[in-house]
Design a protein around this motif. Sequence first.
Motif, PDB file in Angstrom:
ATOM      1  N   ILE A 168      45.541  37.155  29.880  1.00 42.56           N
ATOM      2  CA  ILE A 168      45.777  37.883  29.665  1.00 42.56           C
ATOM      3  C   ILE A 168      43.894  38.779  29.856  1.00 42.56           C
ATOM      4  O   ILE A 168      43.165  37.633  29.400  1.00 42.56           O
ATOM      5  N   THR A 193      46.613  38.473  40.649  1.00 45.34           N
ATOM      6  CA  THR A 193      46.725  37.197  39.732  1.00 45.34           C
ATOM      7  C   THR A 193      47.552  37.455  39.092  1.00 45.34           C
ATOM      8  O   THR A 193      48.380  37.040  39.308  1.00 45.34           O
ATOM      9  N   ASP A 205      43.662  40.704  26.843  1.00 45.53           N
ATOM     10  CA  ASP A 205      42.358  39.431  25.480  1.00 45.53           C
ATOM     11  C   ASP A 205      42.022  40.986  24.717  1.00 45.53           C
ATOM     12  O   ASP A 205      41.048  40.919  25.183  1.00 45.53           O
ATOM     13  N   ASP A 264      37.609  31.085  37.710  1.00 45.93           N
ATOM     14  CA  ASP A 264      36.546  30.979  36.705  1.00 45.93           C
ATOM     15  C   ASP A 264      36.934  30.617  35.660  1.00 45.93           C
ATOM     16  O   ASP A 264      36.714  30.388  34.621  1.00 45.93           O
TER      17      ASP A 264
HETATM   18  O1  ME8 Z   1      39.136  35.750  31.758  1.00 48.05           O
HETATM   19  N1  ME8 Z   1      38.969  37.591  42.381  1.00 48.05           N
HETATM   20  O2  ME8 Z   1      40.108  37.645  30.857  1.00 48.05           O
HETATM   21  P1  ME8 Z   1      39.127  38.561  32.291  1.00 48.05           P
HETATM   22  C1  ME8 Z   1      39.944  37.143  42.144  1.00 48.05           C
HETATM   23  N2  ME8 Z   1      40.717  37.164  29.004  1.00 48.05           N
HETATM   24  N3  ME8 Z   1      40.853  36.462  40.907  1.00 48.05           N
HETATM   25  C2  ME8 Z   1      39.741  37.622  39.671  1.00 48.05           C
HETATM   26  C3  ME8 Z   1      38.740  37.945  40.505  1.00 48.05           C
HETATM   27  C4  ME8 Z   1      38.197  38.509  41.185  1.00 48.05           C
HETATM   28  N4  ME8 Z   1      36.858  38.844  42.139  1.00 48.05           N
HETATM   29  N5  ME8 Z   1      37.855  38.735  39.136  1.00 48.05           N
HETATM   30  C5  ME8 Z   1      39.120  38.458  38.299  1.00 48.05           C
HETATM   31  C6  ME8 Z   1      39.631  36.302  31.038  1.00 48.05           C
HETATM   32  N6  ME8 Z   1      39.894  37.592  38.360  1.00 48.05           N
HETATM   33  C7  ME8 Z   1      39.989  35.843  29.832  1.00 48.05           C
HETATM   34  C8  ME8 Z   1      41.353  34.739  29.762  1.00 48.05           C
HETATM   35  S1  ME8 Z   1      43.819  33.901  29.107  1.00 48.05           S
HETATM   36  C9  ME8 Z   1      44.309  32.684  27.917  1.00 48.05           C
HETATM   37  C10 ME8 Z   1      42.363  34.586  28.921  1.00 48.05           C
HETATM   38  C11 ME8 Z   1      41.138  37.181  37.649  1.00 48.05           C
HETATM   39  O3  ME8 Z   1      39.189  39.610  32.589  1.00 48.05           O
HETATM   40  C12 ME8 Z   1      41.650  35.945  37.122  1.00 48.05           C
HETATM   41  O4  ME8 Z   1      42.357  35.774  37.154  1.00 48.05           O
HETATM   42  O5  ME8 Z   1      37.684  38.329  33.107  1.00 48.05           O
HETATM   43  C13 ME8 Z   1      40.611  35.659  36.807  1.00 48.05           C
HETATM   44  O6  ME8 Z   1      40.708  34.502  35.571  1.00 48.05           O
HETATM   45  C14 ME8 Z   1      40.647  36.497  35.398  1.00 48.05           C
HETATM   46  O7  ME8 Z   1      41.367  38.113  36.437  1.00 48.05           O
HETATM   47  C15 ME8 Z   1      39.349  36.847  34.198  1.00 48.05           C
HETATM   48  O8  ME8 Z   1      39.753  37.927  33.830  1.00 48.05           O
END
Ligand code: ME8
Length: 512
Positions: free
Chosen positions: A13, A27, A52, A264
């Motif tokens: 999320i 994703t 989130d 990450d």
């Molecule tokens: O971590 N390349 O949210 P977030 C590939 N809220 N995927 C990427 C990326 C990139 N450069 N940048 C982002 C969070 N992502 C938490 C998660 S879950 C219970 C809570 C994607 O908004 C990838 O899936 O920072 C990464 O894990 C996610 O966005 C992080 O989104």
Amino acid sequence: MADQPTYYLTTPIYYVNDVPHIGHAYTTLASDVLARFKRLDGYDVLFLTGTDEHGQKVEKSAAAAGVDPQQFCDQVSERFRDLAAKMNFSNDQFVRTTEARHKTAVQHLWGILEDKGWIYQASYAGWYSVRDEAYYSESELQDDGQGGKLAPTGAPVEWVEEPSYFFKLSAFQDKLLALYDGQPDFVMPKSRLNEVRSFVAGGLEDLSISRTSFRWGVPVPGNHDHVMYVWIDALTNYLTATGYPDTPPSDGYWPADVHMIGKDILRFHAVYWPAFLMAADLPLPKRVFAHGWWTNEGQKISKSLGNVIDPFDLVDTYGLDQVRYFLLREVPFGNDGDFSKAALLSRCNADLANDLGNLAQRSLSMIFKNCGGAVPEPGELTADDEAILAGAAAALDAVRGHMDQQAFHRALDTIWRVIGDANAYFAAQEPWALKKTDPERMNTVLFVTAECLRRFATLIQPFMPQSAEALGAVLANPSLAFSDIAELGMTPGTPIDKPTPIFPRLEVEDAA
Ligand code: ME8
């Protein structure tokens, strides 16, 4: 739900501190393709995404924007729902952590962890990164050269000292190691399993799971001076969507088949989350798949570098299915990938416009002109005809195997191999020459080619649903059901429309 087996998959999320970018789209796209495949393959699928919305990072972003946090969340969360519409994502639910049903679920889980003795009160003194919403130990940090410290991710950290509830994470080291060893595909790819395993083998400290220095979070039951740490709140969304706690986990979709995430946030999903679930005696998800990281023309994607790739622009410029195809075809799923316009153009022109698009356009134009505008009647099929048809049908089993490993690039490679075979068949059979010498055989070759196209439309559906439908429509809407892939599904005599290209060639100007 009837007798269908269930399949539950989730995306992270996303934080609403920022608008969606290509990484978020990636994703959810991968998850969408898997969800669509499983539905077509007979599963009752629950595909979940969401936002989130709690924590210090969101609270600070709202303050910076001068808006009340809930209003800020409402606005940004809407952008993620817009993205789902723009990218043709088929999520069944969109969960928001500010929803009442989620608060109920996470407070219930907290109560269970507390009742079972896994939570205690103490105080936290240590490093915290608001950007990562993560605690770091001193040994993980580096100096930033200006008297401050940086997390391994490059995010600044600050010293935090406050009363806190703790989760007894340290008690789960052996159980987690046994999980990774007993079920090695719990974390994929393998390199990520090794990373998690060595982190856990290095020893686990108890985890601070509440904060008192800000308010934007779910209140801790019975002690409203504390709000829950955003990660225990966020991870529980995966239970919320299944109806927890009203629907007992055994009656619904839980446990998840796949949690799809980026690399990450591996530690949260592969260490903390299974530990919380073990502590609550809840079944564990079957797999956490952590994919790689996209860079833009060789550079890290970041707001400060001004090189964020906007998925809305990308779709407007290149086309929806072109973007969907490129992202999953170009980079082996799991590896890091570099986005470049040149790669997107050449990939889409070679594979979509040439290989599949031209085969469809040439063969269907011939049918339209030479077969009275209707699906031709085939004569007896030769060994070559049977072989090409069997190859196209057999691709489904191979694709299924790759999808079960989240090897989307391999699934596409398999499909494009049989498309290549069909092109070779069409070139070798020379239906344009048969027009004069043997029109009956021409009819057979064109029928077989159209039948291959029907099978390709069937196979590409999860990846490019709109184009599959468009191809189905020019073939006079035959069945694209997986169960019909090996049948002769084209009906001779059915009129077809004058074909128009399914995948027009992308020109360099498109990228300007
Ligand atoms: O971590 N390349 O949210 P977030 C590939 N809220 N995927 C990427 C990326 C990139 N450069 N940048 C982002 C969070 N992502 C938490 C998660 S879950 C219970 C809570 C994607 O908004 C990838 O899936 O920072 C990464 O894990 C996610 O966005 C992080 O989104």
